[in-house]
Design a protein around this motif. Structure first.
Motif, PDB file in Angstrom:
ATOM      1  N   THR B  38       0.840  -1.214   0.000  1.00 40.52           N
ATOM      2  CA  THR B  38       0.000   0.000   0.000  1.00 40.52           C
ATOM      3  C   THR B  38       0.869   1.256   0.000  1.00 40.52           C
ATOM      4  O   THR B  38       0.491   2.274  -0.577  1.00 40.52           O
ATOM      5  CB  THR B  38      -0.955   0.035   1.208  1.00 40.52           C
ATOM      6  OG1 THR B  38      -0.204  -0.258   2.391  1.00 40.52           O
ATOM      7  CG2 THR B  38      -2.090  -0.941   1.060  1.00 40.52           C
ATOM      8  N   GLY B  42       0.533   3.932  -2.748  1.00 46.75           N
ATOM      9  CA  GLY B  42       0.185   5.273  -2.249  1.00 46.75           C
ATOM     10  C   GLY B  42       1.178   6.325  -2.716  1.00 46.75           C
ATOM     11  O   GLY B  42       0.787   7.419  -3.129  1.00 46.75           O
ATOM     12  N   TYR B 208      -8.086  10.284  -3.391  1.00 46.88           N
ATOM     13  CA  TYR B 208      -7.762   8.849  -3.436  1.00 46.88           C
ATOM     14  C   TYR B 208      -6.321   8.553  -3.011  1.00 46.88           C
ATOM     15  O   TYR B 208      -6.104   7.648  -2.202  1.00 46.88           O
ATOM     16  CB  TYR B 208      -8.084   8.259  -4.813  1.00 46.88           C
ATOM     17  CG  TYR B 208      -9.571   8.244  -5.118  1.00 46.88           C
ATOM     18  CD1 TYR B 208     -10.494   8.037  -4.099  1.00 46.88           C
ATOM     19  CD2 TYR B 208     -10.073   8.452  -6.404  1.00 46.88           C
ATOM     20  CE1 TYR B 208     -11.867   8.048  -4.345  1.00 46.88           C
ATOM     21  CE2 TYR B 208     -11.446   8.464  -6.668  1.00 46.88           C
ATOM     22  CZ  TYR B 208     -12.330   8.259  -5.628  1.00 46.88           C
ATOM     23  OH  TYR B 208     -13.682   8.279  -5.873  1.00 46.88           O
ATOM     24  N   VAL B 212      -5.314   6.147   0.242  1.00 48.09           N
ATOM     25  CA  VAL B 212      -4.405   4.991   0.147  1.00 48.09           C
ATOM     26  C   VAL B 212      -3.221   5.183   1.101  1.00 48.09           C
ATOM     27  O   VAL B 212      -2.810   4.249   1.804  1.00 48.09           O
ATOM     28  CB  VAL B 212      -3.917   4.774  -1.303  1.00 48.09           C
ATOM     29  CG1 VAL B 212      -2.884   3.656  -1.366  1.00 48.09           C
ATOM     30  CG2 VAL B 212      -5.090   4.433  -2.210  1.00 48.09           C
ATOM     31  N   SER B 216      -2.116   2.878   4.242  1.00 45.69           N
ATOM     32  CA  SER B 216      -0.739   2.412   4.375  1.00 45.69           C
ATOM     33  C   SER B 216      -0.162   2.776   5.744  1.00 45.69           C
ATOM     34  O   SER B 216       0.437   1.930   6.419  1.00 45.69           O
ATOM     35  CB  SER B 216       0.114   3.029   3.270  1.00 45.69           C
ATOM     36  OG  SER B 216       1.458   2.749   3.504  1.00 45.69           O
TER      37      SER B 216
END
Lengths: 57, 265
Positions: B38, B42, B208, B212, B216
């Motif tokens: 992630t 990210g 978004y 993310v 994470s």
């Protein structure tokens, strides 16, 4: 004054340094504790629960 | 009745440190892998996102500043739940969880202050102002340091557990103050733009990547927290074994090993 790119770079670099530092510290701490446990067990010192289990069997 | 017994058994089972070590040992590689994946996704999304029409490239600081600030507050909330566990249920792992979360929470709070300052300088024209949001987060940082000092001041973790738990719960009052400071007072810091009743006001292209990165950071927090909890359990085990060994030597000298020196061999 610094360029905007520099502010962004320092932010990401500092975050990486702090999080990696925390990870390294935690890993080193775990290794040191496992070494201490192994040394104690090598000296024949057992945890009370293990000693009782050993006595019963 | 049966249900209560079953749930108590399950609860007690989870509270057992040995059981926790086994479970967390299995879970940790997956958590670490999920954190890494992630984080890569990210970071890619953060740098692929368009620049803000007003803030330009500095908007990218948001993708680490906001998750760090959320985690600073979430970590303290986790500690407050653990403090309840220590005071109400005497959960064996609760104090371990609260104590080992401290350095992680302090690190995230420090990062939110630092990146906020690095974002404030180009956007506000100042590194720091004593407004309600910045000051309350600084107080949170001091709370983390104070609780760490309290744990350091006492050798026996069992003695530090209760005062630390009480102090943690008293300090929890700061969390809603941080959250609502931007609504209650006139601050230089902007009001909430993601966690709002009427929905986020950020454009999806920036929202978004932020979400993310938040996922994470949360996974990174739990990975580090589980690792630190395992270390703390081992630290307490070493301490207990040393005490036991010292007692058995002391018992041997005074009473001929009647206390337990003979039993352990």
């Amino acid at each position: 004054m610094m360029s905007h790119e520099a502010f962004v770079f320092i932010s990401y670099a500092a975050t990486a340094a702090v999080l990696l530092g925390l990870l390294a510290f935690t890993l080193a701490d775990g290794r040191a504790r496992k070494r201490e446990l192994a040394e104690l067990e090598a000296q024949g010192i057992r945890r009370r629960s293990q000693a009782v289990q050993g006595g019963k069997s | 009745m049966t249900d209560t017994t079953v749930s108590q058994g399950w609860f007690t089972g989870l509270a057992n440190p040995t059981r926790f070590l086994a479970l967390s040992g299995k879970l940790l590689p997956w958590l670490a892998a999920a954190s890494a994946i992630t984080l890569v996704v990210g970071l890619y999304m953060s740098f692929a996102a368009p620049e803000d029409y007003q803030q330009g490239i500095t908007v990218r600081i948001m993708f680490i500043h906001v998750p760090a600030a959320w985690l600073a507050m979430m970590c303290y909330s986790v500690m407050a739940v653990a403090a309840l566990g220590t005071l109400v249920w005497r959960h064996p792992l609760a104090d371990v969880a609260a104590k080992s979360a401290l350095p992680i929470g302090a690190a995230f709070t420090f990062l939110s202050l630092l990146t906020g300052s690095l974002w404030g300088r180009p956007m506000w024209g100042t590194w720091w102002v004593w407004d309600a949001r910045l000051t309350s987060v600084f107080v949170l940082f001091l709370m983390y340091l104070g609780l760490m000092a309290l744990h350091k001041a006492m050798d026996d973790p069992a003695r530090a557990a209760r005062p630390a738990a009480v102090l943690t719960l008293v300090g929890f009052i700061n969390i809603p103050i941080i959250k609502f400071s931007v609504d209650w007072w006139n601050t230089l810091h902007q009001p909430a733009s993601v966690m709002r009743l009427d929905g986020p006001t950020i454009h999806p292209t920036l929202l978004y990547p932020l979400l993310v990165m938040a996922i994470s950071f949360t996974l990174i927090f739990f990975t580090l927290h589980f690792m630190a909890m395992r270390n703390e359990i081992l630290r307490r085990r070493v301490q207990a074994m040393r005490r036991q060994a010292a007692q058995s030597i002391g018992g041997g000298a005074i009473g001929g090993g009647a206390i337990g020196g003979g039993e352990t061999r």
